[in-house]
Design an enzyme around this catalytic site. Structure first.
Site, PDB file in Angstrom:
ATOM      1  N   HIS A   1      -8.585   2.497  -1.208  1.00  0.00           N
ATOM      2  CA  HIS A   1      -8.824   2.643   0.236  1.00  0.00           C
ATOM      3  C   HIS A   1      -9.663   3.870   0.569  1.00  0.00           C
ATOM      4  O   HIS A   1      -9.717   4.276   1.729  1.00  0.00           O
ATOM      5  CB  HIS A   1      -7.489   2.676   0.996  1.00  0.00           C
ATOM      6  CG  HIS A   1      -6.771   1.360   0.995  1.00  0.00           C
ATOM      7  ND1 HIS A   1      -5.450   1.213   1.366  1.00  0.00           N
ATOM      8  CD2 HIS A   1      -7.191   0.117   0.665  1.00  0.00           C
ATOM      9  CE1 HIS A   1      -5.101  -0.059   1.260  1.00  0.00           C
ATOM     10  NE2 HIS A   1      -6.137  -0.735   0.823  1.00  0.00           N
TER      11      HIS A   1
ATOM     12  N   CYS B   1     -27.815   7.391   5.406  1.00  0.00           N
ATOM     13  CA  CYS B   1     -28.352   7.246   4.042  1.00  0.00           C
ATOM     14  C   CYS B   1     -27.279   6.822   3.033  1.00  0.00           C
ATOM     15  O   CYS B   1     -27.603   6.531   1.884  1.00  0.00           O
ATOM     16  CB  CYS B   1     -29.032   8.533   3.588  1.00  0.00           C
ATOM     17  SG  CYS B   1     -27.890   9.882   3.187  1.00  0.00           S
TER      18      CYS B   1
ATOM     19  N   CYS C   1     -25.031  14.925   7.880  1.00  0.00           N
ATOM     20  CA  CYS C   1     -25.526  14.875   6.499  1.00  0.00           C
ATOM     21  C   CYS C   1     -26.446  16.060   6.226  1.00  0.00           C
ATOM     22  O   CYS C   1     -27.303  16.387   7.041  1.00  0.00           O
ATOM     23  CB  CYS C   1     -26.293  13.571   6.307  1.00  0.00           C
ATOM     24  SG  CYS C   1     -26.883  13.293   4.643  1.00  0.00           S
TER      25      CYS C   1
ATOM     26  N   GLY D   1       6.478   3.252  -4.412  1.00  0.00           N
ATOM     27  CA  GLY D   1       6.356   3.703  -3.021  1.00  0.00           C
ATOM     28  C   GLY D   1       5.438   2.853  -2.172  1.00  0.00           C
ATOM     29  O   GLY D   1       4.723   3.380  -1.327  1.00  0.00           O
TER      30      GLY D   1
ATOM     31  N   SER E   1       5.255  -0.812   0.191  1.00  0.00           N
ATOM     32  CA  SER E   1       6.028  -1.895   0.794  1.00  0.00           C
ATOM     33  C   SER E   1       5.506  -3.263   0.359  1.00  0.00           C
ATOM     34  O   SER E   1       6.076  -4.288   0.712  1.00  0.00           O
ATOM     35  CB  SER E   1       5.971  -1.770   2.311  1.00  0.00           C
ATOM     36  OG  SER E   1       4.621  -1.646   2.717  1.00  0.00           O
TER      37      SER E   1
ATOM     38  N   CYS F   1      11.069   7.911  -4.682  1.00  0.00           N
ATOM     39  CA  CYS F   1      10.425   7.864  -6.008  1.00  0.00           C
ATOM     40  C   CYS F   1      10.401   9.242  -6.654  1.00  0.00           C
ATOM     41  O   CYS F   1      10.325   9.334  -7.878  1.00  0.00           O
ATOM     42  CB  CYS F   1       9.042   7.211  -5.984  1.00  0.00           C
ATOM     43  SG  CYS F   1       8.198   7.201  -4.442  1.00  0.00           S
TER      44      CYS F   1
HETATM   45 ZN   LIG Z   1     -27.632  11.103   5.099  1.00  0.00          ZN
END
Ligand SMILES: [Zn+2]
Length: 297
Positions: A153, A164, A202, A244, A246, A288
């Protein structure tokens, strides 16, 4: 989205095309919680895949934006972590992620993070491998010392240029001057309404495009390169831990059952049982940070 759907469908088809048995070790009606038996299996495993989720993050004291700590101001993360929300109001979405970045920078890895990292280092010396496949966007697995981490993720501590596409690790606090002191989560806090040219930009020459957090927003495609690596790991592992999570967010919810369908032992470490527990060989209930260290010692 299309790619993500394809990935989910591909995994789904694979699962459907195989008999989803519960593996040779689980003929009993439910998974075993026999730690000694698990330890025997663990001692023989050569390639261990550890799938982690929000529960591991929560044990470091970070909000998961689910359940009772679902809200930031008056919004849920599903309202903020979308491409539409970011293009409509990049200032608000950046405030939300700035808040989360600052929290991550203030937290330490949990006992579960350390148990996983130490296990990887120890087994590497024996010629055995451990890979962490995580849904968490924080950096705590790496901070704990894990080397082989696949973040499906994305990473809260990386930015991506919307012009870019350049991705870079960025742990600056604050990430830009305009966000300093912003991002408070209280329900009555007003938006900072930072002009878009004062948000993170950027630094590639001639680009100066708007940066966004390099995380997968709701409704976006998962990185196909990472998913391909995950697929390979799931195909070669001879033990899988689901820690850990679901097991309700796809495609990660399918990873454990997919491994179990090959007859490979899968052990779940979670506070409660999940919709996927019945597929697994072992289930260890509890935090956990308590159950994992003795399992991997
Ligand atoms: Zn850039």
């Amino acid at each position: 989205m299309l790619l993500q759907n394809r990935a989910i469908i591909a995994l789904g088809l694979r699962m459907c095309s195989t008999h989803v048995s519960k593996g040779p070790l689980v003929d009993a009606a439910r998974p075993s919680s026999d730690m000694a038996e698990f330890r025997k299996v663990f001692s023989k495993a050569q390639h261990i895949a550890i799938i982690t989720g929000a529960g591991v993050t929560a044990e470091s004291g970070l909000p998961t934006f689910r359940g009772k700590d679902e809200h930031w101001r008056k919004w849920k993360s599903q309202d903020l972590a979308t491409p539409e929300a970011f293009s409509r109001n990049p200032s608000r979405v950046w405030e939300f992620y700035h808040y989360r970045r600052e929290l991550v920078l203030s937290k330490k890895p949990s006992a579960a993070h350390f148990a996983i990292a130490e296990c990887e280092a120890r087994l590497r010396k024996q010629g055995r491998s451990v890979v962490v496949i995580t849904q968490c966007i924080d950096d705590l697995h790496r901070q704990a010392g894990s080397k082989h981490v696949l973040k499906i993720h994305g990473n809260l501590m990386e930015t991506r240029c919307v012009s870019c596409g350049h991705v870079t690790l960025n742990k600056q606090s604050p990430i830009c001057a305009a966000l300093k002191g912003k991002g408070s989560p209280g329900p009555d806090v007003a938006d900072a309404q930072i002009p878009v040219d004062k948000l993170p930009r950027c630094d590639k020459s001639d680009c100066h495009g708007l940066l966004r957090p390099n995380v997968v927003f709701f409704g976006e495609t998962l990185d196909s390169h990472i998913l391909t690596k995950v697929e390979k790991e799931l195909e070669v592992c001879d033990l899988c831990l689901v820690v850990g999570t679901s097991s309700i967010v796809y495609p990660a919810a399918m990873f454990g059952p997919q491994v179990a369908s090959r007859g490979i032992p899968v052990a779940e470490f979670n506070m409660t049982t999940t919709p996927k527990t019945e597929y697994f060989s072992y289930h260890f209930a509890g935090p956990c940070g308590t159950t994992l260290p003795p399992a991997l010692a």
